[in-house]
Design a protein around this motif. Sequence first.
Motif, short mmCIF file in Angstrom:
data_model
loop_
_atom_site.label_atom_id
_atom_site.label_comp_id
_atom_site.label_asym_id
_atom_site.label_seq_id
_atom_site.Cartn_x
_atom_site.Cartn_y
_atom_site.Cartn_z
N ARG A 290 0.76 -0.82 0.36
CA ARG A 290 0.37 0.22 -0.03
C ARG A 290 0.46 1.30 0.28
NH1 ARG A 290 -5.29 1.31 1.95
NH2 ARG A 290 -5.33 -1.67 1.66
N PHE A 291 2.11 1.18 0.73
CA PHE A 291 2.70 2.66 0.92
C PHE A 291 3.49 2.41 -0.34
CE2 PHE A 291 7.47 2.67 0.41
CZ PHE A 291 8.07 4.34 1.20
N VAL A 292 3.89 1.50 -1.52
CA VAL A 292 4.05 1.80 -2.76
C VAL A 292 3.28 1.84 -3.72
CG1 VAL A 292 5.25 0.81 -4.93
CG2 VAL A 292 5.85 -0.27 -2.50
N SER A 293 1.83 1.79 -3.55
CA SER A 293 1.07 2.57 -4.82
C SER A 293 0.40 3.67 -4.26
CB SER A 293 -0.12 1.41 -4.63
OG SER A 293 -0.38 0.81 -3.04
N PHE A 294 0.49 3.87 -3.26
CA PHE A 294 -0.14 5.53 -2.91
C PHE A 294 0.87 6.49 -2.51
CE2 PHE A 294 -0.06 8.87 0.70
CZ PHE A 294 -1.36 9.23 0.27
N THR A 295 2.29 5.63 -2.51
CA THR A 295 3.06 7.71 -2.58
C THR A 295 3.85 7.56 -3.73
OG1 THR A 295 4.55 6.45 -0.75
CG2 THR A 295 5.54 7.18 -2.24
N ALA B 7 7.27 4.59 -10.78
CA ALA B 7 7.17 5.76 -10.81
C ALA B 7 8.99 6.17 -11.03
CB ALA B 7 7.52 5.97 -8.73
N GLN B 8 10.14 5.58 -10.66
CA GLN B 8 11.86 5.85 -10.97
C GLN B 8 11.82 6.83 -12.74
OE1 GLN B 8 14.92 3.79 -11.34
NE2 GLN B 8 15.98 5.28 -10.00
N ALA C 126 16.96 2.51 -0.59
CA ALA C 126 18.64 2.00 -0.88
C ALA C 126 18.51 0.21 -0.84
CB ALA C 126 18.86 2.31 1.37
N GLU C 127 17.89 0.04 -1.93
CA GLU C 127 17.65 -1.32 -2.65
C GLU C 127 16.24 -1.65 -2.14
OE1 GLU C 127 19.10 -2.16 -5.39
OE2 GLU C 127 20.44 -1.11 -5.46
N ILE C 128 15.85 -2.17 -0.69
CA ILE C 128 14.74 -2.53 -0.20
C ILE C 128 13.82 -1.82 -1.41
CG2 ILE C 128 13.56 -2.73 1.51
CD1 ILE C 128 15.99 -4.03 1.67
N THR C 129 12.82 -2.42 -1.68
CA THR C 129 11.23 -2.09 -2.11
C THR C 129 11.61 -1.01 -3.27
OG1 THR C 129 10.92 -1.55 -0.05
CG2 THR C 129 8.99 -1.11 -1.87
N MET C 130 12.49 -1.35 -4.53
CA MET C 130 13.54 -0.24 -5.29
C MET C 130 12.13 -1.37 -6.92
SD MET C 130 14.37 1.76 -6.87
CE MET C 130 14.52 2.08 -8.14
N ALA C 131 12.31 -2.03 -6.40
CA ALA C 131 11.22 -3.01 -7.79
C ALA C 131 10.08 -2.77 -7.54
CB ALA C 131 11.40 -4.62 -7.15
N GLY C 132 9.31 -2.35 -6.73
CA GLY C 132 8.31 -1.79 -6.44
C GLY C 132 7.95 0.00 -7.30
N PHE C 133 8.38 0.98 -7.00
CA PHE C 133 9.01 2.02 -7.13
C PHE C 133 10.03 2.34 -9.04
CE2 PHE C 133 8.69 2.88 -3.11
CZ PHE C 133 7.59 3.61 -2.86
N ARG C 134 10.12 0.81 -9.60
CA ARG C 134 10.77 0.99 -10.57
C ARG C 134 9.99 1.76 -11.98
NH1 ARG C 134 15.68 0.10 -11.30
NH2 ARG C 134 15.77 -2.06 -10.02
#
Length: 314
Positions: A4-9, A34-35, A24-32
């Motif tokens: 939920r943090f990834v989708s909302f952010t 957005a990046q 710092a790498e952690i959860t980076m795949a979810g934010f790809r």
Amino acid sequence: MRERFVSFTTQQLDEDPRLAVALAEITMAGFRPAQERHPDRVINVGIREQLLVGVGGGLALTGLRPVVHTFASFLVERPFEQVKLDFGHQGTGAVLVSASASYDWPAGGFTHMAPGDVALLDTLDGWTVHVPGHPDEAEALLRHAYAAGDDKVYVRLSEQSNAAPRPVDGAGLLTVREGRAGVVVAVGPLLDNVLAATEAMDVTVLYATTVRPFDEAALRAAVAPALSGAAGGAGASGPSGTVRSADVVLVEPYLAGTSAGAAAAALIEVPHRVLGLGVGRAELRRFGTIEEHTAAHGLDPRGLRERISSFFRW
């Protein structure tokens, strides 16, 4: 909660040009995704947690609202000096969002556990601390944190969750059940266990998802019935003439007793007893499961029932 943090952010990055995310790498795949859309506001520093917090402080100095994220042990403990200086000393703010704190990833071992994170932040001034107990609550508290100007906010996400969300406002304690013999404060994802443990007890259950600042006024109001004699007898004395006390149990998903001082400060004008339940200090060296760690720390319904009933002398 982390999903939920990834989708909302990600949504907020599209809508709020002031928001930035440091990873710092952690959860980076979810934010790809957005990046790819916001390469200047989604920054991955690699496995360099001190740098992670420093980058967050730098982003804040430019006027952005940084969201800094990794596991709690690498977000609060390892770069604590940077948290203290790059935000507190520099007078900047950020939203620190952690994952896998107390024992949410048992297979990671003690290096990936941080039951003392909230207690550590208590040594610093001015931090708001949110501990959601459900993904819906996590979204509501993240929304509150992102809009909180330049404040310093810590949002402690968990793999554990209550069955249903409660209405949270990013401020006070919520009364879930009313009783006359004492007060139990349940923090975040431990609410369901507390409700099951106290089902047959005549106690008030308060729900805390924002633990700093501590809602002193709500706690004082909750203990008032027992002090006024609502639990039997008249005035502030029991049948034997002993002075009644405000009996409070704190059930926290991190280091036991973390909020005992805050509760005691709230009740400084009245006789009181405070029992702090939470994660023990002794390291549990068998990986096991989340459920096994919860039981080992006495935070399952059975363990809570035994210790709470003993404290209230039932």
